[in-house]
Motif scaffolding. Structure first.
Motif, short mmCIF file in Angstrom:
data_model
loop_
_atom_site.label_atom_id
_atom_site.label_comp_id
_atom_site.label_asym_id
_atom_site.label_seq_id
_atom_site.Cartn_x
_atom_site.Cartn_y
_atom_site.Cartn_z
N ILE A 108 -2.85 1.13 16.81
CA ILE A 108 -3.56 -0.10 16.47
C ILE A 108 -4.23 0.11 15.11
CG2 ILE A 108 -5.39 -1.72 17.12
CD1 ILE A 108 -5.00 -0.72 20.04
N ASP A 109 -3.90 -0.74 14.15
CA ASP A 109 -4.49 -0.67 12.81
C ASP A 109 -5.37 -1.89 12.62
OD1 ASP A 109 -5.14 -0.11 10.22
OD2 ASP A 109 -3.16 -0.56 9.41
N VAL B 108 -12.09 -3.75 18.37
CA VAL B 108 -10.89 -3.42 19.14
C VAL B 108 -11.33 -3.10 20.56
CG1 VAL B 108 -8.99 -1.79 19.42
CG2 VAL B 108 -9.67 -2.51 17.13
N HIS B 109 -10.67 -3.74 21.52
CA HIS B 109 -10.96 -3.49 22.94
C HIS B 109 -9.62 -3.23 23.63
CE1 HIS B 109 -13.00 -5.00 26.89
NE2 HIS B 109 -12.76 -3.71 26.90
N THR C 88 -4.07 -9.71 21.92
CA THR C 88 -4.66 -11.01 21.61
C THR C 88 -5.52 -10.82 20.36
OG1 THR C 88 -4.66 -11.64 23.93
CG2 THR C 88 -6.11 -12.90 22.46
N LEU C 89 -5.21 -11.60 19.33
CA LEU C 89 -5.89 -11.48 18.04
C LEU C 89 -6.76 -12.71 17.84
CD1 LEU C 89 -2.65 -10.52 16.09
CD2 LEU C 89 -4.29 -8.98 17.14
N ASP D 89 -6.31 -5.43 23.26
CA ASP D 89 -4.99 -4.85 23.47
C ASP D 89 -4.84 -4.44 24.92
OD1 ASP D 89 -2.57 -4.14 22.06
OD2 ASP D 89 -3.07 -2.05 22.54
N GLU D 90 -3.84 -4.97 25.58
CA GLU D 90 -3.56 -4.66 26.99
C GLU D 90 -2.40 -3.67 27.05
OE1 GLU D 90 -3.03 -8.22 29.34
OE2 GLU D 90 -4.50 -9.30 28.09
#
Length: 160
Positions: free
Chosen positions: A59-60, A66-67, A80-81, A135-136
Protein backbone atom coordinates in the motif's frame (compact mmCIF):
# COMPACT_ATOMS: atom_id res chain seq x y z
CA UNK A 1 -0.21 48.09 23.24
CA UNK A 2 -1.07 44.99 21.23
CA UNK A 3 1.70 43.07 19.56
CA UNK A 4 1.38 40.80 16.55
CA UNK A 5 3.71 38.18 15.22
CA UNK A 6 3.90 37.52 11.52
CA UNK A 7 5.48 34.25 10.47
CA UNK A 8 6.88 33.56 7.04
CA UNK A 9 7.23 30.02 5.70
CA UNK A 10 8.96 29.19 2.44
CA UNK A 11 6.67 26.21 1.76
CA UNK A 12 3.36 28.03 2.11
CA UNK A 13 2.96 28.88 -1.56
CA UNK A 14 2.84 25.16 -2.39
CA UNK A 15 0.21 24.39 0.22
CA UNK A 16 -1.67 27.68 0.20
CA UNK A 17 -1.52 28.94 -3.39
CA UNK A 18 -3.98 31.73 -2.54
CA UNK A 19 -1.82 33.18 0.26
CA UNK A 20 -0.89 36.83 -0.01
CA UNK A 21 1.82 39.05 1.33
CA UNK A 22 0.78 40.90 4.50
CA UNK A 23 2.54 43.74 6.20
CA UNK A 24 2.62 44.12 9.97
CA UNK A 25 1.19 47.58 10.47
CA UNK A 26 3.04 48.11 13.75
CA UNK A 27 6.53 47.02 12.70
CA UNK A 28 6.37 47.32 8.93
CA UNK A 29 7.69 43.76 8.63
CA UNK A 30 6.57 41.73 5.63
CA UNK A 31 5.00 38.34 6.11
CA UNK A 32 2.55 35.84 4.69
CA UNK A 33 -1.14 35.80 5.55
CA UNK A 34 -2.46 32.28 6.03
CA UNK A 35 -6.08 31.28 5.71
CA UNK A 36 -8.04 28.62 7.56
CA UNK A 37 -8.20 25.29 5.76
CA UNK A 38 -11.22 23.42 4.50
CA UNK A 39 -11.27 19.71 3.69
CA UNK A 40 -12.84 19.11 0.29
CA UNK A 41 -13.89 15.52 -0.43
CA UNK A 42 -15.18 13.51 -3.34
CA UNK A 43 -17.23 10.29 -3.12
CA UNK A 44 -15.48 7.13 -1.97
CA UNK A 45 -14.59 4.59 -4.60
CA UNK A 46 -13.91 0.89 -4.22
CA UNK A 47 -11.49 -1.12 -6.34
CA UNK A 48 -10.34 -4.71 -6.00
CA UNK A 49 -7.71 -7.11 -7.30
CA UNK A 50 -7.40 -10.89 -7.16
CA UNK A 51 -5.06 -12.23 -4.49
CA UNK A 52 -2.97 -15.40 -4.81
CA UNK A 53 -2.02 -17.30 -1.64
CA UNK A 54 1.46 -16.39 -0.41
CA UNK A 55 1.57 -13.18 -2.45
CA UNK A 56 2.33 -9.79 -0.92
CA UNK A 57 0.27 -6.63 -0.60
CA UNK A 58 1.87 -3.18 -0.89
CA UNK A 59 0.00 0.00 0.00
CA UNK A 60 1.51 3.32 -1.10
CA UNK A 61 -0.14 6.29 0.60
CA UNK A 62 1.63 9.65 0.34
CA UNK A 63 -1.15 11.49 2.17
CA UNK A 64 -4.09 10.07 4.12
CA UNK A 65 -4.96 7.49 6.74
CA UNK A 66 -4.55 3.76 6.08
CA UNK A 67 -6.72 1.19 7.84
CA UNK A 68 -6.17 -2.53 7.13
CA UNK A 69 -8.93 -4.94 8.15
CA UNK A 70 -9.97 -8.54 7.57
CA UNK A 71 -12.08 -8.88 4.46
CA UNK A 72 -14.24 -11.65 3.16
CA UNK A 73 -13.38 -15.27 2.42
CA UNK A 74 -13.18 -14.33 -1.25
CA UNK A 75 -9.57 -14.26 -2.50
CA UNK A 76 -9.38 -10.58 -3.36
CA UNK A 77 -8.00 -7.40 -1.86
CA UNK A 78 -10.63 -4.66 -1.68
CA UNK A 79 -9.56 -1.04 -1.24
CA UNK A 80 -11.96 1.79 -0.53
CA UNK A 81 -10.43 5.18 -1.31
CA UNK A 82 -11.86 8.38 0.16
CA UNK A 83 -10.22 11.27 -1.73
CA UNK A 84 -9.65 14.68 -0.13
CA UNK A 85 -7.72 17.89 -0.53
CA UNK A 86 -7.09 20.61 2.05
CA UNK A 87 -7.33 24.10 0.59
CA UNK A 88 -7.92 27.64 1.78
CA UNK A 89 -11.41 28.15 3.17
CA UNK A 90 -12.40 30.43 0.29
CA UNK A 91 -11.13 28.14 -2.51
CA UNK A 92 -13.81 27.78 -5.21
CA UNK A 93 -15.45 24.32 -5.33
CA UNK A 94 -14.47 23.97 -9.00
CA UNK A 95 -10.79 24.47 -8.20
CA UNK A 96 -10.89 21.88 -5.40
CA UNK A 97 -12.77 19.49 -7.73
CA UNK A 98 -9.98 19.86 -10.32
CA UNK A 99 -7.44 18.94 -7.65
CA UNK A 100 -9.48 15.89 -6.61
CA UNK A 101 -9.85 14.77 -10.23
CA UNK A 102 -6.09 14.90 -10.77
CA UNK A 103 -5.39 12.28 -8.10
CA UNK A 104 -3.99 9.04 -9.49
CA UNK A 105 -5.07 5.74 -7.94
CA UNK A 106 -4.94 2.08 -8.76
CA UNK A 107 -5.46 -1.33 -7.24
CA UNK A 108 -3.76 -4.00 -9.32
CA UNK A 109 -2.14 -7.42 -9.18
CA UNK A 110 0.94 -8.63 -11.00
CA UNK A 111 1.39 -12.06 -12.60
CA UNK A 112 2.45 -13.57 -9.25
CA UNK A 113 -0.68 -12.30 -7.47
CA UNK A 114 1.11 -9.53 -5.56
CA UNK A 115 -1.34 -6.68 -5.04
CA UNK A 116 -0.50 -2.98 -5.20
CA UNK A 117 -2.74 -0.26 -3.78
CA UNK A 118 -1.34 3.04 -4.99
CA UNK A 119 -2.59 6.58 -4.44
CA UNK A 120 -0.40 9.34 -5.81
CA UNK A 121 -0.63 12.86 -7.09
CA UNK A 122 0.97 14.32 -10.18
CA UNK A 123 3.10 17.44 -9.90
CA UNK A 124 0.94 20.54 -9.83
CA UNK A 125 -1.84 19.93 -7.29
CA UNK A 126 -1.14 20.91 -3.69
CA UNK A 127 0.63 18.37 -1.45
CA UNK A 128 -2.51 18.25 0.70
CA UNK A 129 -4.17 16.11 -1.99
CA UNK A 130 -4.61 12.51 -0.83
CA UNK A 131 -7.01 9.75 0.08
CA UNK A 132 -7.91 7.80 3.18
CA UNK A 133 -7.60 4.09 2.40
CA UNK A 134 -9.50 1.20 3.93
CA UNK A 135 -7.89 -2.00 2.72
CA UNK A 136 -9.62 -5.35 3.22
CA UNK A 137 -7.26 -8.32 3.09
CA UNK A 138 -8.82 -11.68 2.30
CA UNK A 139 -9.07 -14.14 5.16
CA UNK A 140 -6.60 -16.36 3.27
CA UNK A 141 -3.92 -13.64 3.29
CA UNK A 142 -0.56 -15.16 4.21
CA UNK A 143 2.00 -12.95 2.51
CA UNK A 144 3.86 -9.82 3.54
CA UNK A 145 2.03 -6.54 4.07
CA UNK A 146 4.09 -3.47 3.22
CA UNK A 147 2.72 0.02 3.92
CA UNK A 148 4.56 3.05 2.57
CA UNK A 149 2.93 5.85 4.55
CA UNK A 150 4.20 9.42 4.32
CA UNK A 151 1.54 11.50 6.06
CA UNK A 152 -1.44 10.19 8.01
CA UNK A 153 -2.36 7.55 10.52
CA UNK A 154 -1.90 3.83 10.08
CA UNK A 155 -4.04 1.20 11.76
CA UNK A 156 -3.59 -2.50 11.03
CA UNK A 157 -6.24 -4.81 12.50
CA UNK A 158 -5.51 -7.90 10.37
CA UNK A 159 -2.42 -9.43 8.77
CA UNK A 160 -3.59 -12.98 8.19
Amino acid sequence: MTSATVLSFSWTSAIFPSEKICDNRETGAEGVCLKSLKRFESPAETQSAAYAAGANVTIDSPNGDVHVVRGSDDASVVATLEPFVLRALDTPEEEAAENLDSRERSVSADASGNVYVDVSRPSGPPPTLGADIRDELPSVFNGTLQIDQNNGGTEVDFVG
